[in-house]
Design an enzyme around this catalytic site. Structure first.
Site, PDB file in Angstrom:
ATOM      1  N   ASP A  26     -42.067  78.145  27.940  1.00 15.72           N
ATOM      2  CA  ASP A  26     -42.667  77.960  26.619  1.00 15.72           C
ATOM      3  C   ASP A  26     -44.163  78.198  26.743  1.00 15.72           C
ATOM      4  OD1 ASP A  26     -42.295  76.884  23.726  1.00 15.72           O
ATOM      5  OD2 ASP A  26     -44.018  75.775  24.514  1.00 15.72           O
ATOM      6  N   GLU A  28     -48.044  78.014  24.719  1.00 16.96           N
ATOM      7  CA  GLU A  28     -48.876  77.572  23.603  1.00 16.96           C
ATOM      8  C   GLU A  28     -50.040  78.542  23.502  1.00 16.96           C
ATOM      9  OE1 GLU A  28     -47.909  75.303  21.613  1.00 16.96           O
ATOM     10  OE2 GLU A  28     -46.245  74.599  22.852  1.00 16.96           O
ATOM     11  N   HIS A 166     -44.834  70.248  21.019  1.00 10.68           N
ATOM     12  CA  HIS A 166     -45.761  71.381  20.996  1.00 10.68           C
ATOM     13  C   HIS A 166     -46.646  71.437  22.235  1.00 10.68           C
ATOM     14  CE1 HIS A 166     -44.634  72.600  16.948  1.00 10.68           C
ATOM     15  NE2 HIS A 166     -44.781  71.342  16.551  1.00 10.68           N
ATOM     16  N   ASP A 171     -41.778  71.080  25.776  1.00  6.45           N
ATOM     17  CA  ASP A 171     -40.893  71.937  24.985  1.00  6.45           C
ATOM     18  C   ASP A 171     -39.916  72.704  25.873  1.00  6.45           C
ATOM     19  OD1 ASP A 171     -42.295  70.993  22.872  1.00  6.45           O
ATOM     20  OD2 ASP A 171     -43.040  72.931  22.156  1.00  6.45           O
TER      21      ASP A 171
END
Length: 600
Positions: A26, A28, A166, A171
């Site tokens: 994941d 960000e 998040h 995540d």
């Protein structure tokens, strides 16, 4: 018939899910439309449900983190100020994910960033297999189970150990549990390999996916497969037996692999999706050789006329050009060949092609075009074609019977032996039309002559095999030999000699058990035209050896012109040395040895 078992075999083709290592990743980012950059990478490596390692790092994006993104993710400018830049982080992540299947929620977003990062920093982007849990969830889960396929919604549905917030690693950890939950849901549908799971991310109807287990017991050999539908018999059916309908017939070198494709996204034909939904099972017929499978497919299509087979359902629907057997013969287009002493030329799959050949003959020879039966002793009035010099007018006695018979022999020779006279007869006219820039008329004549040349090749391929009482031929396949017995253009028997067998002994056994075949009226073969052409294709392959032959398998000299030679003749050229001599000969230095040298 293959019935649908409860679970697919683990021996099916593909990479077992239990044997794979996954990296669930994941990212960000800063969230900018044009300056969107990575701020954090989190990943979990798992295999067989066991966590093998985790990867987590902040990334200095070299730009400000927007306040809204900072509130959403909790990642601030202060947190990433001291973080390593992407050029230091990316090699470590690539090493962590090497050799793994990459999994992500909304995978195109994460893999798109990773691809651009590799391109910008000069790294080759790895060709990872990729699974998208969001896409899988949309296909696997029902609408009454989850209102949407957001990661938070799926985490609640599968009761993940962590709640997504998040942040990249959290995540990714939640996505691991979602992945395992989705795998459990499809396990009872026969999904046990990576390839199977990837199919669930594509637009394949549930009906097709559910029937993929039909391929479980299908052998991995060459053969023919039939999709069938069985329905309960009506009240008027004797015995009350179920009615069986063949929906589709196909062939393959690997029956299991081919049948499996009908239940995956690899099959994109809309009518095939409809066919699979109507089918109640798959039947297979293994074959010893690929040629046997090719021929059996044609025979089954002709026998059952399956509604979902678009070609070859009606092989008998062909046309022939006939030179009638009468005092003053003429050309006629007929639907079949009869044993009536007449000359037949063809076959033609379309009547238009037969008409083109007839007009090509009329362009070159003043043969009569009327349909009346003429009397050699009672003259009648000539038609307008005689005045246009398009007909020699045997009707009014302008030519006698012997002269007209010579003309018919020229036409018979142009159709059945050598098309060059027909080409030469119109070459001057064709050249004149081209010189006058009357290209449409020239193209019409050229098309007619090309149809004549193309049909001549088909005619001689078929008729030469039809005239041979027996051909025994072999071709090496792997460590063995495929052996076929062909009688009057029909495949009569098939055998396979392994490397431990003596090919001659297998050939004798194959001949002894071959089907008895009676010849058909010439030039018809004792099989369908398509079957004989399939056999001709096989016989003309490199490496085919004629072990035994009864009769002559040959084409007349100059019977077939290739395209370049055809154009050369049509424009007034002379016959060259490139004419086709013999369909069964191989003048090259690599020609296969004769029967006597075919050893074990």
């Amino acid at each position: 018939m293959t019935t649908a078992p409860a679970q697919a075999s683990f021996d099916d083709l593909g990479t077992l899910l239990a044997d794979l290592t996954y990296v669930v990743v994941d990212l960000e980012t800063t969230g900018g439309a044009e300056t969107d950059r990575i701020t954090e990478i989190g990943a979990v490596k798992v295999r067989g449900g066991e966590v093998l390692g985790e990867f987590q790092t902040l990334v200095n994006p070299r730009t400000d983190v927007p306040p809204l993104i900072a509130v959403l993710t909790g990642i601030t400018n202060a947190m990433v100020a001291a973080a390593p830049p992407l050029r230091e982080v990316l090699p470590a992540f690539l090493a962590f994910a090497q050799g793994c299947v990459v999994v992500a929620h909304n995978a195109p977003f994460d893999t798109g960033f990773l691809r651009r990062a590799c391109e910008g920093l000069g790294y080759a982007y790895p060709r990872w297999p990729v699974l998208d849990t969001a896409t899988l969830a949309r296909v696997i889960l029902l609408r009454d189970e989850v209102p949407n396929c957001k990661l938070g919604t799926l985490a609640r549905h599968f009761r993940t150990a962590v709640t997504p917030n998040h942040r990249a690693l959290t995540d990714a950890q939640a996505t691991v549990d979602v992945l395992h939950g989705l795998m459990e849901r499809v396990g009872n549908l026969g999904v046990h390999t990576l390839e199977d799971l990837q199919e669930f991310s594509r637009q394949v109807s549930p009906q097709r996916r559910a029937r993929r287990t039909w391929a479980k017991d299908v052998p991995e050999t060459a053969g023919v497969y039939l999709f069938v539908a069985e329905h309960e018999a009506g009240t008027g059916t004797p015995g009350g037996e179920a009615q069986r309908h063949v929906l589709y017939v196909g062939k393959s070198k690997n029956l299991r692999a081919r049948v499996r494709t009908y239940f995956t996204a690899a099959e994109k034909r809309r009518r095939m999706d409809e066919m699979v939904r109507l089918a109640t099972g798959v039947e297979t017929i293994p074959c010893l050789t690929q040629l046997q499978a090719d021929v059996l497919e044609l025979r089954l299509i002709a026998a059952h006329a399956p509604r979902y087979n678009r070609r070859s359902k009606f092989p008998e629907r062909v046309s022939w050009v006939k030179i009638t057997d009468e005092a003053f013969p003429r050309l006629s287009i007929v639907a079949g060949v009869r044993d009536d002493g007449a000359t037949y030329f063809g076959p033609f799959g379309r009547r238009q092609a037969a008409e083109d050949v007839v007009l090509a003959v009329y362009d070159g020879f003043p043969l009569r075009q009327c349909t009346a039966r003429l009397s050699p002793t009672k003259p009648s009035a000539a038609c307008a074609l005689a005045g246009m010099r398009r007909c020699c007018a045997p009707c009014d006695g302008s030519v006698d019977r012997e002269t007209y018979a010579d003309l018919v022999e020229q036409v018979r020779g142009a159709l059945c032996s050598d098309p060059r006279p027909a080409v030469r007869a119109v070459s001057a006219r064709l050249t004149r039309l081209v010189g006058e820039r009357r290209f449409e008329e020239a193209e019409t004549i050229r098309r007619r002559l090309e149809t004549l040349a193309r049909t001549a090749r088909r005619f001689h391929r078929v008729s030469s095999l039809a005239a041979c009482p027996e051909i025994v031929a072999a071709r090496r396949e792997g460590d063995g030999w495929d052996i076929h017995v062909i009688r009057h253009g029909r495949l009569a028997s098939t055998g396979v000699a392994s490397r431990h067998d003596v090919p001659q002994a297998v050939a004798r056994s194959t001949v002894a058990t071959a089907e008895t075949v009676r010849p058909a009226p010439g030039p018809l073969p004792a099989a369908s035209i398509e079957e004989t052409e399939q056999i001709a294709d096989w016989l003309e392959q490199p490496g085919v050896r004629i072990m035994q032959i009864e009769g002559d398998w040959a084409w007349p000299l100059n019977a077939v012109l290739d395209h370049e030679t055809f154009v050369h003749h049509a424009l007034g050229g002379d016959a060259g040395p490139g004419a086709h001599l013999d369909a069964g000969s191989d003048p090259s230095p690599d020609a296969p040895p004769a029967y006597a040298s075919l050893g074990a």
